[in-house]
Design an enzyme around this catalytic site. Structure first.
Site, PDB file in Angstrom:
ATOM      1  N   HIS A  15       0.857  -1.194   0.000  1.00  0.00           N
ATOM      2  CA  HIS A  15       0.000   0.000   0.000  1.00  0.00           C
ATOM      3  C   HIS A  15       0.895   1.245   0.000  1.00  0.00           C
ATOM      4  CE1 HIS A  15      -2.932   2.888   1.431  1.00  0.00           C
ATOM      5  NE2 HIS A  15      -3.837   1.981   1.746  1.00  0.00           N
ATOM      6  N   GLU A  18      -0.879   1.220  -5.340  1.00  0.00           N
ATOM      7  CA  GLU A  18      -0.707  -0.006  -4.566  1.00  0.00           C
ATOM      8  C   GLU A  18      -0.645  -1.230  -5.470  1.00  0.00           C
ATOM      9  OE1 GLU A  18      -3.738   0.008  -1.465  1.00  0.00           O
ATOM     10  OE2 GLU A  18      -3.923   2.174  -1.694  1.00  0.00           O
TER      11      GLU A  18
HETATM   12  C1  BG6 Z   1      -6.862   2.243   0.358  1.00  0.00           C
HETATM   13  C2  BG6 Z   1      -8.330   1.934   0.290  1.00  0.00           C
HETATM   14  O1  BG6 Z   1      -6.150   1.148  -0.127  1.00  0.00           O
HETATM   15  O2  BG6 Z   1      -6.484   2.476   1.716  1.00  0.00           O
HETATM   16  C3  BG6 Z   1      -9.106   3.081   0.910  1.00  0.00           C
HETATM   17  O3  BG6 Z   1      -8.703   1.697  -1.062  1.00  0.00           O
HETATM   18  C4  BG6 Z   1      -8.641   3.326   2.332  1.00  0.00           C
HETATM   19  O4  BG6 Z   1     -10.485   2.767   0.883  1.00  0.00           O
HETATM   20  C5  BG6 Z   1      -7.129   3.562   2.308  1.00  0.00           C
HETATM   21  O5  BG6 Z   1      -9.303   4.456   2.868  1.00  0.00           O
HETATM   22  C6  BG6 Z   1      -6.528   3.793   3.696  1.00  0.00           C
HETATM   23  O6  BG6 Z   1      -6.792   2.707   4.512  1.00  0.00           O
HETATM   24  P1  BG6 Z   1      -6.316   2.691   6.015  1.00  0.00           P
HETATM   25  O7  BG6 Z   1      -6.861   1.422   6.595  1.00  0.00           O
HETATM   26  O8  BG6 Z   1      -4.808   2.687   5.994  1.00  0.00           O
HETATM   27  O9  BG6 Z   1      -6.847   3.933   6.661  1.00  0.00           O
END
Ligand code: BG6
Length: 331
Positions: free
Chosen positions: A200, A303
């Site tokens: 991510h 990602e």
């Molecule tokens: C992204 C998602 O990968 O991560 C989003 O598609 C999400 O929907 C974002 O808001 C952040 O996620 P997190 O759990 O790190 O706050």
């Protein structure tokens, strides 16, 4: 100020002990996790470990190619900066660096599901790999001066409660002129399982409003800010509001074009069939609590993933490898 542990005192913890030969000390003294890691893996001027008072351990890497910081929790790359260039990876100035908290920025490992758990809404979004301890199992300085670190997720009753499928997960991080990451999942059980995952990655950019992404033209995507509607990308991706998309059946190569920092970031992957593009924009970032004001303008997530209909079916005994390489090229 970027969070930084330099200067933190090493903290004593009770799990790890070494012999103490020094007079007037007990025969065994507790050794901090960072001290134990330094004893086993430190490489002079290249690799060292530091620990915060509440036990958050970070590997500090400085090679002739680049510098990087990697948290043991989540095997989470927090920063990566090629020598003589601006940082490639974005880390929120308000990121919480504490045991059990997910870190806003860097390269979070989402595993073994992406987004919401397929059947249990109580389980954390993006799985649990990013908030649990990992162990370092290997640190090697390669002949070309890249540093290779290999981490393995530590299994516990807490991880097995959420993921009973027998399996192992390794994350290999190589710090060189490019940043290379490989997630390897092995099914050590006797039945197949379904695997969702993502690297991510948060990239540092000049301004999201002037950034575009190529390499996703003609790909279908699920638009999460439009109720998951399936759409098709035409041309480059640009940004004018909250963007949260799972691109499907992607080709393993896309580029972030950044006219302000005068560079392109090349994202190359293997073993990945989905690419998630995320910008929270102002309102969502304000609600999240770990973005500083305007922080959202200087980041974009691209990602490398296997998500939604691209999840992996992993057969007993099989290993799935998903790799990503990140490199910047000046305009
Ligand atoms: C992204 C998602 O990968 O991560 C989003 O598609 C999400 O929907 C974002 O808001 C952040 O996620 P997190 O759990 O790190 O706050």
């Amino acid at each position: 100020m970027q969070p930084d542990f330099s200067g933190f005192a090493l903290v004593l913890c009770s799990e790890i002990f070494v012999n103490a030969e020094i007079a007037n000390l007990p025969r065994k003294i507790p050794m901090s996790q960072a001290a134990e890691l330094n004893r086993r893996f430190a490489i002079a001027d290249i690799l060292a470990f530091e620990q915060s008072p509440d036990g958050f351990v970070v590997a500090q890497v400085t090679t002739r190619h680049a510098s990087a910081r990697i948290a043991l929790q989540g095997a989470h790359v927090m920063s990566y900066q090629p020598a003589g260039q601006p940082p490639l990876i974005w880390l929120s100035k308000l990121a919480k660096l504490a045991p059990g908290k997910s870190i806003r920025g860097g390269v979070p490992v989402c595993w073994p599901w992406f987004g919401a758990h397929p059947s249990n809404a109580q389980f954390p979004g993006h799985g649990f790999a990013r908030t649990v301890p990992w162990q370092l199992i290997e640190a090697t300085l390669l002949p070309d001066h890249r540093l290779h670190l290999e981490f393995e997720l530590v299994q516990s009753d807490a991880t097995r409660a959420r993921w009973p499928q027998p399996s192992t997960l390794r994350n290999s991080v190589t710090v060189g002129p490019e940043l290379e990451v490989e997630l390897a999942t092995t099914n050590t059980g006797s039945v197949p399982f379904e695997l969702g995952q993502a690297l991510h990655t948060y990239f540092e950019i000049g301004d999201i409003r002037q950034t575009t992404i190529t390499g996703l033209d003609a790909c279908d995507y699920l638009d999460k800010v439009d109720g998951g509607t399936r759409k098709t990308q035409h041309g480059a991706v640009d940004f004018s509001g909250e963007t949260d998309r799972i691109y499907l059946a992607t080709h393993g190569h896309c580029e972030i074009h950044d006219p302000l920092l005068k560079r392109r970031i090349l994202v190359t992957s293997t073993g990945s069939h989905s690419t998630v593009v995320w910008s929270p924009w102002t309102e969502k970032a304000d609600k999240m609590g770990d973005f500083c004001p305007e922080g959202w303008t200087s980041m974009v997530c691209v990602e490398t993933a296997n998500a939604a209909e691209d999840v992996i079916q992993l057969a007993p005994g099989a290993t799935h490898r998903m790799t990503a390489q990140y490199r910047s090229i000046g305009l």
